[in-house]
Design an enzyme around this catalytic site. Structure first.
Site, PDB file in Angstrom:
ATOM      1  N   LYS A 108     -34.503  51.024 -80.357  1.00 20.92           N
ATOM      2  CA  LYS A 108     -35.638  50.701 -79.619  1.00 20.92           C
ATOM      3  C   LYS A 108     -36.373  50.941 -79.843  1.00 20.92           C
ATOM      4  CE  LYS A 108     -33.849  47.379 -76.364  1.00 20.92           C
ATOM      5  NZ  LYS A 108     -33.566  46.285 -76.224  1.00 20.92           N
ATOM      6  N   LYS A 215     -27.898  35.487 -75.677  1.00 17.73           N
ATOM      7  CA  LYS A 215     -27.533  35.988 -74.508  1.00 17.73           C
ATOM      8  C   LYS A 215     -26.993  34.674 -73.531  1.00 17.73           C
ATOM      9  CE  LYS A 215     -30.545  40.180 -74.875  1.00 17.73           C
ATOM     10  NZ  LYS A 215     -31.453  40.880 -74.388  1.00 17.73           N
TER      11      LYS A 215
END
Length: 334
Positions: A108, A215
């Protein structure tokens, strides 16, 4: 299949709150509503800030997985990546130690309150831990503007990036960045531009991405996600939305059913939890996760129940999202 009655869903609902080992996406505890469906356990866990119309799509996915068999798999195991939150560089090894045998790491970057030097230090620490053969990808969650993204990628290119995920927020920015960095050989992956878009295929039609990050919950279920990938004609990476092991098993079912799977998937995030609802938790073993339903530990579900107020909040949200689905076309009817 018909939408189950609200009373049936409420009877099968169990709210849980899972503590994280490391703050991730701004939270220290991940809440979810589990459904003990006739086909197996399922999960409804849209992030708390999402409005009901968006969250209802997640409920459609939960109903599909809990009331229908999973899609026919073409593989029985799925390779997954480790995920490193926006931690200080000296914490990277501690985070990676929770992932068994993963050859790929997603890092991240662009965390609010941090600067590019923090990202460079973190990515460097991951590359040093992985060695030259490991695969390293970064995820900015759309936080950079176009010039910031280009500048950051110049600073991070030395670490041999597999791809950059959602560097900018808009499709136009992604398309322009992809044009600007083409010579660098860093592919662009789209996540939010797929799962939060009114038209999930727009990013593919615009030539704004090389890879789709998909997702299961945000896209309305495994079957709708499979159709989207087929129509987009781009390679796909299946990722999690910080799901419990139940939600992760939905993602693994999607990944296991994809005709082609070129990239390791972001489905190892159970390793970020200090506790989970499955026994064993769906964590990577030798860098892989087996496809199939998880064994839910009912004692763990009871022990991880949040306050009565939070349980009521989730059950009321379930009621509102059920009403959204009941009043309009279901996502799978698109």
């Amino acid at each position: 299949m018909p939408l189950p009655a609200l009373a049936d869903l409420l009877d099968r609902a169990h709210v849980v709150a899972l503590p994280l080992t490391t703050r991730f996406r701004g939270v220290d505890v991940r809440e979810a509503l589990l459904l003990d469906g006739p086909a197996g356990w399922s999960e409804f866990s849209p992030f708390t800030e999402y409005a009901d119309d968006e969250a209802a799509v997640w409920l459609a996915a939960a109903v599909e997985f809990g009331w229908m068999p999973a899609p026919e798999p073409v593989r029985d195991r799925v390779a997954v990546n480790a995920t490193v939150p926006a931690v200080a560089a000296d914490r990277v090894l501690d985070v990676l130690s929770r992932y068994d045998g993963c050859r790929t790491v997603k890092v991240k970057v662009a965390e609010r309150g941090q600067v590019l030097a923090d990202d460079v230090a973190r990515v460097r620490a991951v590359r040093e831990a992985l060695g030259p053969e490991g695969r390293l990808r970064i995820d900015a969650n759309g936080a950079w503007n176009l010039d910031e993204a280009e500048h950051a990628l110049h600073a991070l290119a030395e670490f041999d990036l597999e791809y950059v995920e959602q560097p900018c927020a808009s499709i136009d920015e992604l398309a322009e960045l992809r044009r600007r960095i083409h010579y660098m050989g860093i592919p662009v992956a789209a996540d939010e531009s797929v799962r939060k878009a009114d038209d999930p295929l727009a990013v593919a039609r615009a030539g704004a991405a090389d890879i789709l990050v998909i997702k299961a919950q945000p896209l309305g279920g495994t079957r709708r996600a499979l159709r989207l990938v087929a129509e987009a004609g781009l390679p796909a990476v299946v990722s999690s939305a910080l799901d419990t092991s139940v939600g992760l098993s939905m993602g693994v079912a999607l990944a296991a059913a994809l005709p082609q799977l070129e990239y390791d998937c972001g489905l190892g995030t159970a390793s970020l939890f200090a506790a989970d609802v499955a026994s064993p938790a769906l964590r990577p073993v030798s860098g892989e996760i087996a496809a199939g339903r998880v064994a839910v530990d009912r004692d763990a579900v009871a022990a991880l129940a949040p306050s009565a107020e939070r349980q009521r909040w989730w059950r009321e949200r379930l009621e509102r999202c059920h009403a959204v689905l009941a009043s309009g076309p279901r996502p799978e009817d698109d």
